[in-house]
Scaffold this motif. Structure first.
Motif, PDB file in Angstrom:
ATOM      1  N   SER A   1       0.845  -1.190   0.000  1.00 60.58           N
ATOM      2  CA  SER A   1       0.000   0.000   0.000  1.00 60.58           C
ATOM      3  C   SER A   1       0.881   1.240   0.000  1.00 60.58           C
ATOM      4  CB  SER A   1      -0.911   0.017   1.223  1.00 60.58           C
ATOM      5  OG  SER A   1      -1.757  -1.118   1.239  1.00 60.58           O
ATOM      6  N   ALA A   2       0.494   2.248  -0.785  1.00 58.87           N
ATOM      7  CA  ALA A   2       1.276   3.472  -0.911  1.00 58.87           C
ATOM      8  C   ALA A   2       0.430   4.664  -0.498  1.00 58.87           C
ATOM      9  CB  ALA A   2       1.772   3.651  -2.347  1.00 58.87           C
ATOM     10  N   SER A   3       1.068   5.637   0.154  1.00 53.43           N
ATOM     11  CA  SER A   3       0.343   6.781   0.691  1.00 53.43           C
ATOM     12  C   SER A   3       1.035   8.087   0.334  1.00 53.43           C
ATOM     13  CB  SER A   3       0.237   6.690   2.218  1.00 53.43           C
ATOM     14  OG  SER A   3      -0.357   5.482   2.623  1.00 53.43           O
ATOM     15  N   LEU A   4       0.258   9.166   0.396  1.00 53.06           N
ATOM     16  CA  LEU A   4       0.786  10.517   0.222  1.00 53.06           C
ATOM     17  C   LEU A   4       0.347  11.330   1.431  1.00 53.06           C
ATOM     18  CD1 LEU A   4       2.258  12.150  -2.166  1.00 53.06           C
ATOM     19  CD2 LEU A   4       0.041  13.307  -2.364  1.00 53.06           C
ATOM     20  N   ALA A   5       1.286  12.048   2.049  1.00 51.12           N
ATOM     21  CA  ALA A   5       0.984  12.830   3.247  1.00 51.12           C
ATOM     22  C   ALA A   5       1.525  14.241   3.108  1.00 51.12           C
ATOM     23  CB  ALA A   5       1.585  12.166   4.483  1.00 51.12           C
ATOM     24  N   VAL A   6       0.863  15.180   3.796  1.00 51.80           N
ATOM     25  CA  VAL A   6       1.306  16.572   3.830  1.00 51.80           C
ATOM     26  C   VAL A   6       1.467  16.995   5.277  1.00 51.80           C
ATOM     27  CG1 VAL A   6       0.205  17.151   1.635  1.00 51.80           C
ATOM     28  CG2 VAL A   6      -1.078  17.442   3.766  1.00 51.80           C
ATOM     29  N   LEU A   7       2.286  18.025   5.496  1.00 53.93           N
ATOM     30  CA  LEU A   7       2.482  18.555   6.838  1.00 53.93           C
ATOM     31  C   LEU A   7       1.248  19.335   7.257  1.00 53.93           C
ATOM     32  CD1 LEU A   7       4.699  18.586   9.009  1.00 53.93           C
ATOM     33  CD2 LEU A   7       5.460  20.784   8.074  1.00 53.93           C
ATOM     34  N   ASP A   8       0.770  19.051   8.468  1.00 57.18           N
ATOM     35  CA  ASP A   8      -0.460  19.660   8.982  1.00 57.18           C
ATOM     36  C   ASP A   8      -0.208  20.074  10.425  1.00 57.18           C
ATOM     37  OD1 ASP A   8      -3.049  20.408   9.566  1.00 57.18           O
ATOM     38  OD2 ASP A   8      -3.866  18.379   9.543  1.00 57.18           O
ATOM     39  N   GLY A   9       0.407  21.257  10.607  1.00 53.71           N
ATOM     40  CA  GLY A   9       0.785  21.688  11.944  1.00 53.71           C
ATOM     41  C   GLY A   9       1.878  20.803  12.503  1.00 53.71           C
ATOM     42  N   SER A  10       1.648  20.245  13.674  1.00 50.89           N
ATOM     43  CA  SER A  10       2.633  19.368  14.307  1.00 50.89           C
ATOM     44  C   SER A  10       2.460  17.911  13.887  1.00 50.89           C
ATOM     45  CB  SER A  10       2.526  19.469  15.837  1.00 50.89           C
ATOM     46  OG  SER A  10       1.227  19.054  16.262  1.00 50.89           O
TER      47      SER A  10
ATOM     48  N   LEU B   1       9.517  17.843   7.648  1.00 50.22           N
ATOM     49  CA  LEU B   1      10.172  18.811   8.522  1.00 50.22           C
ATOM     50  C   LEU B   1      11.565  19.160   8.006  1.00 50.22           C
ATOM     51  CD1 LEU B   1       9.236  17.468  12.082  1.00 50.22           C
ATOM     52  CD2 LEU B   1       8.374  19.543  10.982  1.00 50.22           C
ATOM     53  N   SER B   2      12.234  18.201   7.393  1.00 45.67           N
ATOM     54  CA  SER B   2      13.595  18.439   6.916  1.00 45.67           C
ATOM     55  C   SER B   2      13.643  19.492   5.813  1.00 45.67           C
ATOM     56  CB  SER B   2      14.227  17.136   6.409  1.00 45.67           C
ATOM     57  OG  SER B   2      13.684  16.747   5.150  1.00 45.67           O
ATOM     58  N   ALA B   3      12.510  19.730   5.156  1.00 45.01           N
ATOM     59  CA  ALA B   3      12.464  20.726   4.083  1.00 45.01           C
ATOM     60  C   ALA B   3      12.286  22.145   4.615  1.00 45.01           C
ATOM     61  CB  ALA B   3      11.326  20.396   3.122  1.00 45.01           C
ATOM     62  N   LEU B   4      12.074  22.284   5.926  1.00 49.52           N
ATOM     63  CA  LEU B   4      11.866  23.591   6.527  1.00 49.52           C
ATOM     64  C   LEU B   4      13.194  24.205   6.980  1.00 49.52           C
ATOM     65  CD1 LEU B   4       8.816  22.759   8.852  1.00 49.52           C
ATOM     66  CD2 LEU B   4       8.765  23.710   6.531  1.00 49.52           C
ATOM     67  N   PRO B   5      13.249  25.523   7.133  1.00 47.47           N
ATOM     68  CA  PRO B   5      14.445  26.140   7.723  1.00 47.47           C
ATOM     69  C   PRO B   5      14.673  25.641   9.140  1.00 47.47           C
ATOM     70  CG  PRO B   5      13.015  27.796   6.696  1.00 47.47           C
ATOM     71  CD  PRO B   5      12.238  26.510   6.722  1.00 47.47           C
ATOM     72  N   ASP B   6      15.916  25.727   9.598  1.00 46.46           N
ATOM     73  CA  ASP B   6      16.272  25.206  10.919  1.00 46.46           C
ATOM     74  C   ASP B   6      15.415  25.798  12.034  1.00 46.46           C
ATOM     75  OD1 ASP B   6      18.181  23.740   9.663  1.00 46.46           O
ATOM     76  OD2 ASP B   6      19.910  24.772  10.540  1.00 46.46           O
ATOM     77  N   GLU B   7      15.134  27.119  11.945  1.00 45.46           N
ATOM     78  CA  GLU B   7      14.369  27.748  13.020  1.00 45.46           C
ATOM     79  C   GLU B   7      12.939  27.230  13.072  1.00 45.46           C
ATOM     80  OE1 GLU B   7      14.685  30.722   9.539  1.00 45.46           O
ATOM     81  OE2 GLU B   7      15.960  29.279  10.603  1.00 45.46           O
ATOM     82  N   GLU B   8      12.375  26.862  11.919  1.00 44.17           N
ATOM     83  CA  GLU B   8      11.032  26.288  11.922  1.00 44.17           C
ATOM     84  C   GLU B   8      11.041  24.867  12.482  1.00 44.17           C
ATOM     85  OE1 GLU B   8       8.327  26.763   8.706  1.00 44.17           O
ATOM     86  OE2 GLU B   8       9.418  28.481   7.888  1.00 44.17           O
ATOM     87  N   ILE B   9      12.099  24.121  12.189  1.00 44.91           N
ATOM     88  CA  ILE B   9      12.229  22.789  12.783  1.00 44.91           C
ATOM     89  C   ILE B   9      12.266  22.910  14.303  1.00 44.91           C
ATOM     90  CG2 ILE B   9      13.739  20.783  13.036  1.00 44.91           C
ATOM     91  CD1 ILE B   9      14.648  21.234  10.158  1.00 44.91           C
ATOM     92  N   ASP B  10      13.045  23.866  14.789  1.00 43.21           N
ATOM     93  CA  ASP B  10      13.144  24.058  16.235  1.00 43.21           C
ATOM     94  C   ASP B  10      11.793  24.416  16.840  1.00 43.21           C
ATOM     95  OD1 ASP B  10      15.846  23.501  16.202  1.00 43.21           O
ATOM     96  OD2 ASP B  10      16.445  25.608  16.018  1.00 43.21           O
ATOM     97  N   ARG B  11      10.996  25.235  16.148  1.00 42.62           N
ATOM     98  CA  ARG B  11       9.671  25.592  16.664  1.00 42.62           C
ATOM     99  C   ARG B  11       8.769  24.368  16.730  1.00 42.62           C
ATOM    100  NH1 ARG B  11      10.286  30.581  13.794  1.00 42.62           N
ATOM    101  NH2 ARG B  11       9.165  29.762  11.993  1.00 42.62           N
ATOM    102  N   HIS B  12       8.874  23.487  15.726  1.00 43.03           N
ATOM    103  CA  HIS B  12       8.068  22.269  15.734  1.00 43.03           C
ATOM    104  C   HIS B  12       8.452  21.362  16.901  1.00 43.03           C
ATOM    105  CE1 HIS B  12       5.467  22.043  12.144  1.00 43.03           C
ATOM    106  NE2 HIS B  12       6.326  22.873  11.608  1.00 43.03           N
TER     107      HIS B  12
ATOM    108  N   ARG C   1      15.991  15.686  16.208  1.00 43.97           N
ATOM    109  CA  ARG C   1      16.445  16.794  15.358  1.00 43.97           C
ATOM    110  C   ARG C   1      17.607  16.356  14.481  1.00 43.97           C
ATOM    111  NH1 ARG C   1      19.684  21.255  14.668  1.00 43.97           N
ATOM    112  NH2 ARG C   1      18.580  23.205  14.169  1.00 43.97           N
ATOM    113  N   ARG C   2      18.545  15.596  15.061  1.00 44.25           N
ATOM    114  CA  ARG C   2      19.680  15.108  14.274  1.00 44.25           C
ATOM    115  C   ARG C   2      19.205  14.238  13.116  1.00 44.25           C
ATOM    116  NH1 ARG C   2      22.669  11.152  13.001  1.00 44.25           N
ATOM    117  NH2 ARG C   2      21.379   9.641  14.139  1.00 44.25           N
ATOM    118  N   ARG C   3      18.206  13.409  13.372  1.00 43.12           N
ATOM    119  CA  ARG C   3      17.701  12.530  12.318  1.00 43.12           C
ATOM    120  C   ARG C   3      16.967  13.327  11.238  1.00 43.12           C
ATOM    121  NH1 ARG C   3      16.131   6.578  14.692  1.00 43.12           N
ATOM    122  NH2 ARG C   3      17.845   6.433  16.182  1.00 43.12           N
ATOM    123  N   ILE C   4      16.260  14.366  11.637  1.00 46.51           N
ATOM    124  CA  ILE C   4      15.584  15.219  10.648  1.00 46.51           C
ATOM    125  C   ILE C   4      16.612  15.865   9.729  1.00 46.51           C
ATOM    126  CG2 ILE C   4      14.259  17.361  10.365  1.00 46.51           C
ATOM    127  CD1 ILE C   4      12.776  16.592  12.970  1.00 46.51           C
ATOM    128  N   LEU C   5      17.706  16.377  10.301  1.00 48.59           N
ATOM    129  CA  LEU C   5      18.747  17.004   9.479  1.00 48.59           C
ATOM    130  C   LEU C   5      19.457  15.971   8.603  1.00 48.59           C
ATOM    131  CD1 LEU C   5      20.259  19.544  12.033  1.00 48.59           C
ATOM    132  CD2 LEU C   5      18.530  19.934  10.260  1.00 48.59           C
TER     133      LEU C   5
END
Length: 251
Positions: free
Chosen positions: A101-110, A146-157, A178-182
């Motif tokens: 099964s294959a899925s598509l997801a989008v970022l939705d807040g947290s 999350l990895s596609a966001l700027p570092d400061e946005e990752i930190d806010r999340h 955070r290390r894994r996201i980067l």
């Protein structure tokens, strides 16, 4: 000011209650609905009784539960928005070639929300379905987005993030998350290995347009007993990346 005055407060309250139903809260009482939506119990009760009258929830005297009609709300998006509609043929190709099964997801807040999906005949226990939501920090799709966001946005999340252990390999240290996201930012592929659920591995790749913007994550969830991490990397990822790139060319 005029636009704000035209906002329907009752509708807003009802929508917050609808969003409160998820995998962790498949049923709500008046009090838990009020708490989740940040409204009074009296307002929550009126909203829930209205939804019951319209057939969106059932009530057993204590708990309110979504009915199948609730799926129409998510179906309105997945059936008409460009991204899910465009993604469907590519998800089908992934499903047909890999048998998963294959899925598509989008970022939705947290969280991440699954907006398109095609099912295989194979059974995977992880509760991934159209409209399902997962914590962004804990899922392969979420870490990739999350990895596609700027570092400061990752930190806010990650601020105030309190990871809960749900699988044998769940990462509970925020610095490690955070290390894994980067690391995902560098590799372009995100994996989890029995982090969300015992016996389940997941993989996600980005859907990127010609301008380099990440719109969504294409993902698979597989049984660890059937698919090794090496097989995910060597067999599954190339197929997923090919179809994600083809989808991205259309955006």
């Amino acid at each position: 000011m005029r636009e704000r005055a035209e906002v329907m407060a009752g509708l807003a309250k009802g929508l917050r209650i609808i969003e409160a139903f998820d995998e962790a809260h498949p049923k709500l009482t008046v009090s838990t609905a009020a708490e989740a939506a940040g409204i009074t119990p009296a307002a929550a009760r009126r909203c829930l009784l209205t939804m019951q009258e319209l057939g969106y929830v059932s009530h057993d005297g204590k708990f309110f539960r979504p009915t199948p009609r609730m799926q129409r709300l998510g179906g309105s998006y997945s059936g008409s928005a460009p991204l899910p509609v465009l993604a469907q043929p590519h998800l089908q190709v992934v499903r047909d070639e890999l048998g998963e099964s294959a899925s598509l997801a989008v970022l939705d807040g947290s969280h991440v929300t699954f907006v398109a999906r095609v099912e295989s005949q194979r059974i995977v226990t992880m509760n991934v379905r159209l409209g399902a939501r997962l914590p962004a920090h804990a899922s392969a799709t979420g870490r990739l987005l999350l990895s596609a966001l700027p570092d400061e946005e990752i930190d806010r999340h990650l601020e105030g993030c309190v990871p809960e252990r749900t699988g044998p390999n769940t990462v509970t240290d925020v610095a490690e998350i955070r290390r894994r996201i980067l690391a995902v930012r560098e590799s372009g592929v995100s994996f989890t290995d029995e982090e969300l659920e015992l016996g389940i591995r997941t993989v996600a790749v980005p859907v990127v347009d010609a301008a380099g913007r990440t719109h969504a994550a294409l993902s698979l969830a597989v049984l660890a007993s059937r698919t090794s991490m090496d097989e995910l990397r060597e067999r599954h990822v190339p197929v997923m990346q090919r179809e994600a790139a083809r989808l991205g060319q259309m955006l």
